[in-house]
Enzyme design. Structure first.
Site, short mmCIF file in Angstrom:
data_model
loop_
_atom_site.label_atom_id
_atom_site.label_comp_id
_atom_site.label_asym_id
_atom_site.label_seq_id
_atom_site.Cartn_x
_atom_site.Cartn_y
_atom_site.Cartn_z
N CYS A 161 0.85 -1.21 0.00
CA CYS A 161 0.00 0.00 0.00
C CYS A 161 0.88 1.25 0.00
O CYS A 161 0.77 2.09 -0.87
CB CYS A 161 -0.93 -0.02 1.21
N SER A 186 -3.29 3.13 -1.70
CA SER A 186 -4.52 2.86 -0.99
C SER A 186 -4.29 3.05 0.50
O SER A 186 -3.21 2.72 1.00
CB SER A 186 -4.97 1.41 -1.27
#
Length: 286
Positions: A161, A186
């Protein structure tokens, strides 16, 4: 109210009011239900660490020391071993992303796949960055990227991420300041936002200490910032809370010039941190 508290509340409000719903979501809750989320794109925040602006919310307790342990596991140990993460650091939440049958890069039997620390070690990233900064602090190529398609093809595992970090220096009034930019594809706003931010502030501090520089600015870009559909009650609670009056800071109590690989978790000290309680509970999306 800290700058982080203000940004946190603004982003929560924006997601709830302007966010759109995910479609064909990959994550699931532990009961197998699809973990849909409401999200915004292109979130950006800037903190001037040299002026005491740290991305630490006081609206709920954040496990900052555990977050830093994860950074040591990835960038010092350069490991993907869950056995090492548990045995050395007593961190267990990565167990949810264990890849069955995948051997860790140190030979341990429990692994998250060819991800994170395995990619750092594969490309000798930290030594490359330290060498580049030593040879020319003003070079514009100080990039740590965990996005490795070849590694992704080699094994299953969670795709990173927080996947890219960039470093740059500035000389101001004779002092050299190290700036850092973290890019995430994200981010789980309520659970991981300030955990991820402070992890990479800690990494920035470690590199700055290695060279005897000061920490400068921290830039934080998130492509998809979301709140999961089982977290709206917690989001509303955070919006109702009044921030603590404290102004928390993270200190790294080692001499300038301390080798990056010699820094330990106990060298970090979190001061003036009095978060609002009680802690909120979240069901993780896996």
């Amino acid at each position: 109210m800290t700058k982080a508290d203000q940004i946190f509340k603004e982003q929560i409000q924006k997601i709830l009011e302007e966010g759109v719903w995910s479609e064909q979501a990959r994550p699931k809750y532990k009961d197998g239900t699809v973990a849909n989320s409401k999200y915004i794109t292109g979130s950006f925040a800037a903190y001037d660490l040299s002026k005491g602006e740290f991305p630490i919310t006081t609206l709920r307790p954040i496990a900052i020391k555990s977050a830093i342990k994860e950074v040591l596991w990835i960038y010092q140990d350069q490991s993907n071993s869950l056995d090492l993460l548990e045995g050395k650091y007593n961190v267990h939440y990565w167990n949810e992303w264990e890849v069955a049958g995948e051997v860790a890069n140190n030979g341990d039997s429990r692994s998250i796949g060819q991800r994170y620390g395995a990619v750092v070690k594969k490309h000798d990233m930290i030594q490359r960055i330290l060498t580049q900064l030593a040879e020319n602090p003003w070079n514009r190529r100080n990039v740590l990227s965990l996005w490795d398609y070849e590694a992704f093809d080699q094994s299953e595992g969670l795709l990173p991420c927080a996947f890219q970090t960039m470093f740059d220096v500035r000389r101001v009034d004779g002092e050299i300041y190290l700036d850092a930019t973290l890019t995430q594809r994200s981010n789980d706003m309520l659970v991981a936002h300030h955990i991820n931010a402070m992890q990479y502030v800690a990494l920035q501090m470690m590199i700055a200490k290695h060279f005897g520089w000061k920490v400068g600015k921290f830039f934080y870009f998130i492509n998809n910032l979301h709140i999961y559909d089982n977290q709206f009650e917690q989001a509303s609670e955070l919006l109702r809370r009044e921030p603590s009056a404290c102004q928390p800071k993270l200190l790294l109590n080692v001499p300038d010039g301390t080798n990056f690989f010699d820094i330990r978790i106990d060298d970090f000290e979190l001061v003036d941190y009095q978060p609002v309680k009680p802690q909120l509970k979240f069901d993780l999306a896996i």
